[in-house]
Design a protein around this motif. Structure first.
Motif, mmCIF file in Angstrom:
data_model
loop_
_atom_site.group_PDB
_atom_site.id
_atom_site.type_symbol
_atom_site.label_atom_id
_atom_site.label_comp_id
_atom_site.label_asym_id
_atom_site.label_seq_id
_atom_site.Cartn_x
_atom_site.Cartn_y
_atom_site.Cartn_z
ATOM 1 N N ARG A 455 11.714 8.349 -10.774
ATOM 2 C CA ARG A 455 11.345 8.631 -9.179
ATOM 3 C C ARG A 455 9.960 9.367 -9.113
ATOM 4 N NH1 ARG A 455 15.150 12.469 -7.171
ATOM 5 N NH2 ARG A 455 15.564 12.848 -9.533
ATOM 6 N N ALA A 456 9.299 9.722 -10.274
ATOM 7 C CA ALA A 456 7.815 10.399 -9.995
ATOM 8 C C ALA A 456 6.901 8.877 -10.190
ATOM 9 C CB ALA A 456 7.372 11.520 -10.967
ATOM 10 N N LEU A 457 7.523 7.992 -11.738
ATOM 11 C CA LEU A 457 6.539 6.880 -11.826
ATOM 12 C C LEU A 457 6.995 6.069 -10.379
ATOM 13 C CD1 LEU A 457 5.334 5.424 -13.458
ATOM 14 C CD2 LEU A 457 7.053 4.395 -14.404
ATOM 15 N N LYS A 458 7.513 6.147 -9.641
ATOM 16 C CA LYS A 458 7.646 4.884 -8.341
ATOM 17 C C LYS A 458 6.480 6.153 -7.714
ATOM 18 C CE LYS A 458 12.108 2.509 -8.853
ATOM 19 N NZ LYS A 458 13.367 2.569 -7.984
ATOM 20 N N ARG A 459 6.547 7.075 -7.521
ATOM 21 C CA ARG A 459 5.658 7.735 -6.316
ATOM 22 C C ARG A 459 4.463 7.476 -6.574
ATOM 23 N NH1 ARG A 459 8.321 11.955 -6.755
ATOM 24 N NH2 ARG A 459 7.436 13.198 -7.964
ATOM 25 N N ASN A 460 4.122 7.563 -7.670
ATOM 26 C CA ASN A 460 2.686 7.562 -8.345
ATOM 27 C C ASN A 460 1.739 6.173 -7.995
ATOM 28 O OD1 ASN A 460 2.477 10.099 -9.195
ATOM 29 N ND2 ASN A 460 2.891 9.524 -11.080
ATOM 30 N N ILE A 461 2.537 5.046 -8.366
ATOM 31 C CA ILE A 461 2.316 3.930 -8.577
ATOM 32 C C ILE A 461 2.175 3.830 -6.491
ATOM 33 C CG2 ILE A 461 3.587 1.664 -8.194
ATOM 34 C CD1 ILE A 461 4.799 2.156 -11.538
ATOM 35 N N SER A 462 3.264 3.705 -6.044
ATOM 36 C CA SER A 462 2.725 3.946 -4.341
ATOM 37 C C SER A 462 1.821 4.268 -3.775
ATOM 38 C CB SER A 462 4.580 4.406 -4.016
ATOM 39 O OG SER A 462 4.177 4.167 -2.619
ATOM 40 N N ASN A 463 1.654 5.619 -4.715
ATOM 41 C CA ASN A 463 -0.071 6.701 -3.730
ATOM 42 C C ASN A 463 -1.678 5.792 -4.395
ATOM 43 O OD1 ASN A 463 1.326 8.310 -2.973
ATOM 44 N ND2 ASN A 463 1.640 9.596 -4.492
ATOM 45 N N PHE A 464 -0.519 4.892 -5.706
ATOM 46 C CA PHE A 464 -1.961 4.369 -6.301
ATOM 47 C C PHE A 464 -2.281 3.203 -5.170
ATOM 48 C CE2 PHE A 464 -4.043 0.446 -8.822
ATOM 49 C CZ PHE A 464 -5.013 1.423 -9.563
ATOM 50 N N LEU A 465 -1.569 2.378 -5.055
ATOM 51 C CA LEU A 465 -1.386 0.921 -4.278
ATOM 52 C C LEU A 465 -1.918 1.778 -2.478
ATOM 53 C CD1 LEU A 465 1.993 -0.846 -5.462
ATOM 54 C CD2 LEU A 465 -0.719 -1.733 -5.652
ATOM 55 N N VAL A 466 -1.321 2.481 -1.974
ATOM 56 C CA VAL A 466 -2.013 2.567 -0.918
ATOM 57 C C VAL A 466 -3.548 3.153 -1.047
ATOM 58 C CG1 VAL A 466 -1.361 4.506 1.086
ATOM 59 C CG2 VAL A 466 -0.012 3.165 0.079
ATOM 60 N N SER A 469 -5.707 -0.678 -1.247
ATOM 61 C CA SER A 469 -5.494 -0.958 -1.397
ATOM 62 C C SER A 469 -6.056 -2.451 -0.551
ATOM 63 C CB SER A 469 -3.983 -1.010 0.149
ATOM 64 O OG SER A 469 -5.367 -0.274 1.619
ATOM 65 N N GLU A 470 -7.398 -1.007 -0.288
ATOM 66 C CA GLU A 470 -8.823 -2.115 -0.020
ATOM 67 C C GLU A 470 -9.382 -3.169 -0.987
ATOM 68 O OE1 GLU A 470 -11.994 -0.166 2.780
ATOM 69 O OE2 GLU A 470 -10.426 0.880 4.048
ATOM 70 N N LEU A 471 -9.032 -2.298 -2.188
ATOM 71 C CA LEU A 471 -9.748 -3.088 -3.024
ATOM 72 C C LEU A 471 -9.155 -5.018 -3.484
ATOM 73 C CD1 LEU A 471 -11.232 -0.440 -4.766
ATOM 74 C CD2 LEU A 471 -12.614 -1.597 -3.605
ATOM 75 N N LEU A 472 -8.045 -4.193 -3.038
ATOM 76 C CA LEU A 472 -7.009 -5.693 -4.186
ATOM 77 C C LEU A 472 -7.200 -7.154 -2.889
ATOM 78 C CD1 LEU A 472 -3.650 -2.829 -4.123
ATOM 79 C CD2 LEU A 472 -5.906 -3.544 -5.986
ATOM 80 N N ASN A 473 -6.945 -7.576 -3.898
ATOM 81 C CA ASN A 473 -7.012 -9.561 -3.544
ATOM 82 C C ASN A 473 -5.555 -9.657 -4.119
ATOM 83 O OD1 ASN A 473 -7.011 -9.887 -6.026
ATOM 84 N ND2 ASN A 473 -9.118 -11.284 -5.822
ATOM 85 N N SER A 474 -5.582 -10.891 -3.621
ATOM 86 C CA SER A 474 -4.114 -11.798 -3.912
ATOM 87 C C SER A 474 -3.872 -11.775 -5.119
ATOM 88 C CB SER A 474 -4.061 -13.009 -2.994
ATOM 89 O OG SER A 474 -4.873 -14.000 -3.375
ATOM 90 N N THR A 475 -4.408 -12.102 -5.946
ATOM 91 C CA THR A 475 -4.392 -11.921 -7.356
ATOM 92 C C THR A 475 -3.984 -11.000 -7.644
ATOM 93 O OG1 THR A 475 -5.963 -14.641 -7.450
ATOM 94 C CG2 THR A 475 -5.508 -13.466 -9.746
ATOM 95 N N SER A 476 -5.088 -10.177 -8.412
ATOM 96 C CA SER A 476 -4.905 -8.877 -8.845
ATOM 97 C C SER A 476 -3.747 -8.018 -8.021
ATOM 98 C CB SER A 476 -6.270 -7.892 -8.087
ATOM 99 O OG SER A 476 -6.829 -7.715 -6.400
ATOM 100 N N ARG A 477 -3.303 -8.205 -6.907
ATOM 101 C CA ARG A 477 -1.918 -7.069 -6.002
ATOM 102 C C ARG A 477 -1.094 -7.895 -7.346
ATOM 103 N NH1 ARG A 477 -3.225 -9.127 -1.275
ATOM 104 N NH2 ARG A 477 -4.172 -6.999 -0.852
ATOM 105 N N TYR A 478 -0.548 -9.097 -7.353
ATOM 106 C CA TYR A 478 0.175 -9.812 -7.908
ATOM 107 C C TYR A 478 0.133 -9.150 -9.576
ATOM 108 C CZ TYR A 478 2.727 -13.839 -10.399
ATOM 109 O OH TYR A 478 3.901 -13.774 -11.232
ATOM 110 N N HIS A 479 -0.696 -9.368 -10.375
ATOM 111 C CA HIS A 479 -0.749 -8.749 -11.732
ATOM 112 C C HIS A 479 -0.294 -7.590 -11.685
ATOM 113 C CE1 HIS A 479 -2.225 -12.995 -13.532
ATOM 114 N NE2 HIS A 479 -3.363 -12.583 -12.618
ATOM 115 N N LEU A 480 -0.881 -6.717 -10.368
ATOM 116 C CA LEU A 480 -0.444 -5.277 -10.785
ATOM 117 C C LEU A 480 1.373 -5.086 -10.505
ATOM 118 C CD1 LEU A 480 -3.518 -3.616 -9.027
ATOM 119 C CD2 LEU A 480 -2.811 -2.769 -11.383
ATOM 120 N N PHE A 481 1.915 -5.584 -9.673
ATOM 121 C CA PHE A 481 2.789 -5.740 -9.321
ATOM 122 C C PHE A 481 3.739 -5.839 -10.091
ATOM 123 C CE2 PHE A 481 3.098 -6.017 -4.361
ATOM 124 C CZ PHE A 481 2.508 -5.018 -4.226
#
Length: 501
Positions: A455-466, A469-481
């Motif tokens: 649960r802590a890992l999921k929370r950290n991932i969510s905070n990182f993406l938020v 978010s302005e620096l991510l494009n569709s390609t980088s977002r796909y690879h990160l996910f």
């Protein structure tokens, strides 16, 4: 006569006996137990032959006659057939649209014999009969009348209502226009290649049509046309798509078309835009007519939830299948759709060949294109997406074999929906597997709550993406996910190992 059922029927001009009849010969007709009436329908004429079965199980030809294939001629034919009052089977070939008027007239005049008014596929008819010598309309009518006496080998073909025929013709016109659009696009690209202009104009997109229209209406180079169109669209705020094509245009920017080439391209572009507009109009009118028909409207709305099915695919399926209740099981339906390969087996030898080329090409193409679109997608959110991923990437099937497998899956889904075996749920198999996993986890761990680390890992991932978010494009977002998903799975696996210890 029973041996003929296992062979092709061979009918000659001299056999069997031909009995001429007139209005006073009804007593002679009483000797026959049933009649077979064969009709060979031509554009202008109808060749008719009447055969009868004797109590001894032999058959004789009673009479032959020709009628005009007009309104008056069809009425005369129906009046002629009223004298054969006993069990009668009417058999004709499906000859384009010429048999439809006769078929409906017989249904109207003989309402109690609708089940034995049969329009049969010509391929099946000629596979059953063989008439040596020259081919004539009367010879075909004789063989049809003889074949009509053997009910077990007759296979009626579906002849729809007037409304269904109108909707089907609208969809056929749409497919003809779509073929014409493809032909015109290929011709435009060919003309451009003759001028050594190799830039790929996307003629299905608005920017491609605008750029080509300006290029062929001005004696400018492609680079000058691009700069003029780009500056015009930039003032309207619609330049983003065209801006991405700048690097592709640079190698071809200096090419200028000759006057003759520009004229030919202008005419082809006008035809292309007209055909595209006609296709759109046919598609909208088909949808409107389908929604006005209650039986088709219900299936049209239900099929909208199938992943990968567009409006054109759904309308093609509905207008090509017709009466779905005539298919006894899903295997026959899949074979009709043309998504099952031919099987060749003899002794210990067994092999799968190509698909049957006599199936409906538009229906096979619609299912295959939907399957190809699903295979090309990266997500696995629905059952059909997961099935396509498994065939293509886990089982490593060639693309065409995987496409045929997915198209066959589509056909089975359609058969279940049409026959109301069960309501289609795009996530049924995924939810069932998920429920099974949760049940196993509950049995082994006695809880369904994730560990504190996961649960802590999921929370950290969510905070990182938020935060980024302005620096991510569709390609980088796909690879990160994708990477984060694997990271969470690894965390769950370690949690399971720790619980086991």
């Amino acid at each position: 006569m029973t041996t003929l059922l296992k062979k092709k029927l061979s009918i000659s001009d001299s056999s069997p006996l031909l009995i001429p009849i007139n209005d006073d010969s009804h007593s002679e007709l009483e000797t026959f137990s049933e009649y077979g009436i064969g009709m060979n329908v031509h554009k202008d004429s109808i060749a008719l032959c009447v055969s009868g079965r004797l109590p001894t199980n032999d058959y004789v030809q009673i009479q032959e006659h020709n009628f005009k294939n007009t309104y008056v001629g069809v009425n005369e034919l129906c009046q002629f057939l009223k004298r054969f009052s006993k069990a009668t089977t009417f058999l004709m070939e499906c000859t384009g649209v010429y048999h439809v008027a006769l078929y409906r007239a017989l249904q109207e005049k003989f309402p109690h014999q609708i089940d034995i008014i049969i329009a049969m596929n010509p391929l099946l008819v000629h596979n059953r009969i063989e008439d040596l010598g020259s081919k004539t309309d009367r010879a075909d009518a004789r063989t049809l009348s003889s074949l009509a006496l053997y009910h077990s080998i007759l296979r009626p073909r579906y002849v729809g209502s007037v409304v269904f025929f109108a909707i089907r013709d609208l969809m056929r016109s749409y497919h003809r226009n779509t073929t014409q659009v493809t032909r015109l696009i290929n011709r435009i690209h060919r003309q451009l290649h003759l001028a050594n202009q190799k830039f790929k104009f996307d003629l299905n997109a608005e920017w491609g049509l605008h750029l080509l229209d300006q290029y062929i209406n001005q004696s400018w180079s492609l680079g000058a046309c691009y700069n003029h169109l780009f500056s015009d669209l930039k003032t309207k705020g619609k330049y983003r798509v065209l801006e991405k094509k700048q690097e592709e245009i640079v190698p071809h920017a200096e090419v200028i078309l000759a006057d003759t080439q520009r004229f030919i391209l202008q005419m082809d572009l006008l035809c292309l835009m007209s055909s595209q507009q006609s296709s759109a109009n046919f598609l909208h009118e088909t949808e409107r007519q389908v929604l006005l028909t209650p039986s088709l409207a219900k299936h049209y709305q239900h099929m909208r939830i199938i992943p990968g099915f567009s409006s054109a695919t759904i309308l093609t399926v509905l207008t090509k299948i017709g009466d779905y209740s005539r298919f006894r099981n899903a295997n026959i339906f899949c074979k009709f759709c043309g998504v099952v390969p031919n099987i060749q087996q003899s002794g210990n030898y067994s092999a799968k060949g190509h698909v049957n080329r006599f199936t409906n090409k538009h229906l096979r193409s619609a299912l295959s294109q939907a399957a190809a679109a699903v295979i090309g997608r990266s997500n696995k959110d629905t059952d059909i997406d997961a099935f396509a991923y498994k065939q293509r990437f886990l089982r490593h099937m060639p693309f065409k074999k995987a496409m045929l497998k997915v198209a066959q899956k589509y056909a089975r889904i359609l058969y279940g929906m049409f026959n109301e075996i069960r309501q289609y749920d795009p996530h049924f198999e995924i939810n069932r597997k998920k429920a099974k996993r949760l049940k196993v986890r509950l049995e082994k761990q006695n809880n369904l709550i994730e560990s504190v680390q996961t649960r802590a890992l999921k929370r950290n991932i969510s905070n990182f993406l938020v935060a980024n978010s302005e620096l991510l494009n569709s390609t980088s977002r796909y690879h990160l996910f994708t990477g984060f998903h694997r990271l969470i799975q690894k965390s769950r696996y370690r949690e399971k190992e720790d619980h086991t210890k």
